[in-house]
Write an enzyme that holds these catalytic residues in place. Sequence first.
Site, PDB file in Angstrom:
ATOM      1  N   GLU A  38       0.724  -1.166   0.171  1.00 35.99           N
ATOM      2  CA  GLU A  38      -0.036   0.180   0.107  1.00 35.99           C
ATOM      3  C   GLU A  38       0.762   1.319  -0.086  1.00 35.99           C
ATOM      4  O   GLU A  38       1.691   1.579   0.939  1.00 35.99           O
ATOM      5  CB  GLU A  38      -0.885  -0.007   1.214  1.00 35.99           C
ATOM      6  CG  GLU A  38      -1.609   1.286   1.363  1.00 35.99           C
ATOM      7  CD  GLU A  38      -2.513   1.703   0.238  1.00 35.99           C
ATOM      8  OE1 GLU A  38      -2.263   2.759  -0.068  1.00 35.99           O
ATOM      9  OE2 GLU A  38      -3.307   0.804  -0.244  1.00 35.99           O
ATOM     10  N   LYS A  41      -2.281   4.688   2.747  1.00 36.15           N
ATOM     11  CA  LYS A  41      -2.519   4.198   4.306  1.00 36.15           C
ATOM     12  C   LYS A  41      -3.635   2.869   3.956  1.00 36.15           C
ATOM     13  O   LYS A  41      -4.535   2.913   3.192  1.00 36.15           O
ATOM     14  CB  LYS A  41      -3.598   5.273   5.070  1.00 36.15           C
ATOM     15  CG  LYS A  41      -2.687   6.646   5.370  1.00 36.15           C
ATOM     16  CD  LYS A  41      -3.491   7.514   5.976  1.00 36.15           C
ATOM     17  CE  LYS A  41      -2.928   8.690   6.287  1.00 36.15           C
ATOM     18  NZ  LYS A  41      -3.592  10.113   7.115  1.00 36.15           N
ATOM     19  N   GLY A  43      -6.668   0.827   4.246  1.00 36.27           N
ATOM     20  CA  GLY A  43      -8.094   1.280   4.441  1.00 36.27           C
ATOM     21  C   GLY A  43      -8.382   1.997   3.129  1.00 36.27           C
ATOM     22  O   GLY A  43      -9.487   2.176   2.745  1.00 36.27           O
ATOM     23  N   GLY A  44      -7.446   2.642   2.634  1.00 33.47           N
ATOM     24  CA  GLY A  44      -7.598   2.989   1.122  1.00 33.47           C
ATOM     25  C   GLY A  44      -8.748   4.247   1.044  1.00 33.47           C
ATOM     26  O   GLY A  44      -9.002   5.147   2.084  1.00 33.47           O
ATOM     27  N   THR A  45      -9.221   4.648  -0.206  1.00 33.97           N
ATOM     28  CA  THR A  45     -10.466   5.815  -0.218  1.00 33.97           C
ATOM     29  C   THR A  45     -11.575   5.515   0.647  1.00 33.97           C
ATOM     30  O   THR A  45     -11.840   6.464   1.325  1.00 33.97           O
ATOM     31  CB  THR A  45     -10.845   5.763  -1.692  1.00 33.97           C
ATOM     32  OG1 THR A  45      -9.565   5.937  -2.544  1.00 33.97           O
ATOM     33  CG2 THR A  45     -12.062   6.905  -1.881  1.00 33.97           C
ATOM     34  N   CYS A  46     -12.184   4.254   0.772  1.00 32.57           N
ATOM     35  CA  CYS A  46     -13.188   4.370   1.565  1.00 32.57           C
ATOM     36  C   CYS A  46     -12.992   4.782   3.192  1.00 32.57           C
ATOM     37  O   CYS A  46     -13.640   5.579   3.458  1.00 32.57           O
ATOM     38  CB  CYS A  46     -13.497   2.786   1.917  1.00 32.57           C
ATOM     39  SG  CYS A  46     -14.887   2.557   2.844  1.00 32.57           S
ATOM     40  N   VAL A 181     -24.409   9.464  -6.640  1.00 33.90           N
ATOM     41  CA  VAL A 181     -24.421   9.029  -5.228  1.00 33.90           C
ATOM     42  C   VAL A 181     -23.704  10.141  -4.756  1.00 33.90           C
ATOM     43  O   VAL A 181     -23.974  10.598  -3.445  1.00 33.90           O
ATOM     44  CB  VAL A 181     -23.621   7.670  -4.873  1.00 33.90           C
ATOM     45  CG1 VAL A 181     -23.501   7.643  -3.532  1.00 33.90           C
ATOM     46  CG2 VAL A 181     -24.670   6.464  -5.478  1.00 33.90           C
ATOM     47  N   ALA A 313     -17.780   0.044  -1.611  1.00 34.68           N
ATOM     48  CA  ALA A 313     -16.611  -0.798  -0.773  1.00 34.68           C
ATOM     49  C   ALA A 313     -17.058  -2.024  -0.231  1.00 34.68           C
ATOM     50  O   ALA A 313     -16.165  -2.918  -0.296  1.00 34.68           O
ATOM     51  CB  ALA A 313     -16.323   0.097   0.709  1.00 34.68           C
ATOM     52  N   HIS A 440     -42.852  -4.017  16.007  1.00 34.58           N
ATOM     53  CA  HIS A 440     -43.943  -2.992  15.681  1.00 34.58           C
ATOM     54  C   HIS A 440     -43.350  -1.987  16.976  1.00 34.58           C
ATOM     55  O   HIS A 440     -43.185  -2.687  18.268  1.00 34.58           O
ATOM     56  CB  HIS A 440     -45.033  -3.112  16.023  1.00 34.58           C
ATOM     57  CG  HIS A 440     -45.986  -2.026  15.892  1.00 34.58           C
ATOM     58  ND1 HIS A 440     -46.260  -1.072  14.984  1.00 34.58           N
ATOM     59  CD2 HIS A 440     -46.623  -1.477  16.889  1.00 34.58           C
ATOM     60  CE1 HIS A 440     -47.149  -0.128  15.311  1.00 34.58           C
ATOM     61  NE2 HIS A 440     -47.394  -0.489  16.373  1.00 34.58           N
TER      62      HIS A 440
END
Length: 463
Positions: A38, A41, A43-46, A181, A313, A440
């Site tokens: 990597e 970091k 975890g990346g973009t998400c 989105v 993700a 309910h």
Amino acid sequence: MSDSDAQAADLVILGGGSGGYACALRAAELGLSVVLIEKDKLGGTCLHRGCIPTKALLHAAEVADHARDGAKIGIRSSLDGVDMAGVNSYKDGVVGRLHKGLQNLVASRGISVVDGAGTLEGPGVVRVGDRRYTGRNVVLATGSYARSLPGLELGERIVSSDGAISLDEVPDRVVVLGGGVIGVEFASVWRSFGAEVTVVEALPRLVPAEDEFCSTQLERAFRRRRIATRTGVRLEKATRTGDTVTVSLESGEEIEADLLLVAVGRGPNTTGHGFAEAGVPTDGGFVTVDERLRTGLDGVYAVGDVTPGLQLAHRGFAHGIFVAEDVAGLDPLPVADDGVPRITYCDPEIASVGLTEAAARERHGEVHTLTYDLAGNGKSQILRTSGAVKLVAAGPPGGGGAVVGVHMVGSRVGELVGEAQLIYNWEALPADVAALVHAHPTQSEALGEAHLALAGKPLHTHG
């Protein structure tokens, strides 16, 4: 260095985002040796620039709305401004804690993490700097990047989603270019924070990938929230002058704003990593894969946003787990995009799984639909949300065909998509779901009521 000096592993993974780290964790759990490469970091973009920070902003926006609207339910509250330093501190704290937890989890599994940019040199070989890593299998998990448009230079007044998550003040006027989105989520945040917002979408409707029912519901809600929309119109140019940006549309309209967000989708991050040079086949920038996520290069897989299809993700997680289990010889079932739940976290939320009505007609021929208005749901009334649940079933009315699409709009409906994905993926019949008991008062009752009506025995509706 010689190949004999290279570090060897069962699996070498290029990219530590959602798909990459999920693959690494599951592979290690199955007893495989793993090298995870990597350049930024874990975890990346998400984790750092996408899902987590944007949803933290959306929660802050929800709190702002509650403070502003408290009097409507008898609570004397008011919104005395938005402290973006405080919001960013809260957001960054969430990201930081999750990042630390992920680092500890990866370390606890004995995964070898390599910091640096990796280059695929061929089947089973990845180079980082002057060191090579060889794997029985290689996984390409390099993710995606925020797209822009020709002629748009990102800077202080024109930003992508990467820049939008770290603003130090709330802009008074914002134009969001793109009604998908990312665009509608940021539009929702900034409107809750008090900005004037205009969304510009080149296609005829907002969230064009969703069922048209969802677009209609969202556009209606945005009008109530005084979020302006311009659909079916393209950008001509954007001109910065001092502290403002003038957005010129092909319709001739000009909109002056303090900030332009470019939210025109995400592109696959497949250049600069040696893919083409190594012979990895691509189409439109995406890595071409078969249903088992194998590329045309022996022993090389690709997962997540670099592959064609949904850029989510949790799809990346599922891809990563699938590849780890496939490499380990477990023969897992392929991941089908239709069965992956989709959520847009604007206000109101959109949640769906399965086929849109149009796609269902193409695949199944005759279909029938049912729409249940949340006005009949007690918990939705308590939450003061409007919206609806739309079901799409195969075959003619009364034929008992399986539910092939679930589409929901309303506050917090994202929490209902877990049940919805079971309904779709297990090919449930309306009568199957109608027989289940829903607590309910909950919003999950809306799903139950909709299936009761679809099964021909409506309770709180006229059918």
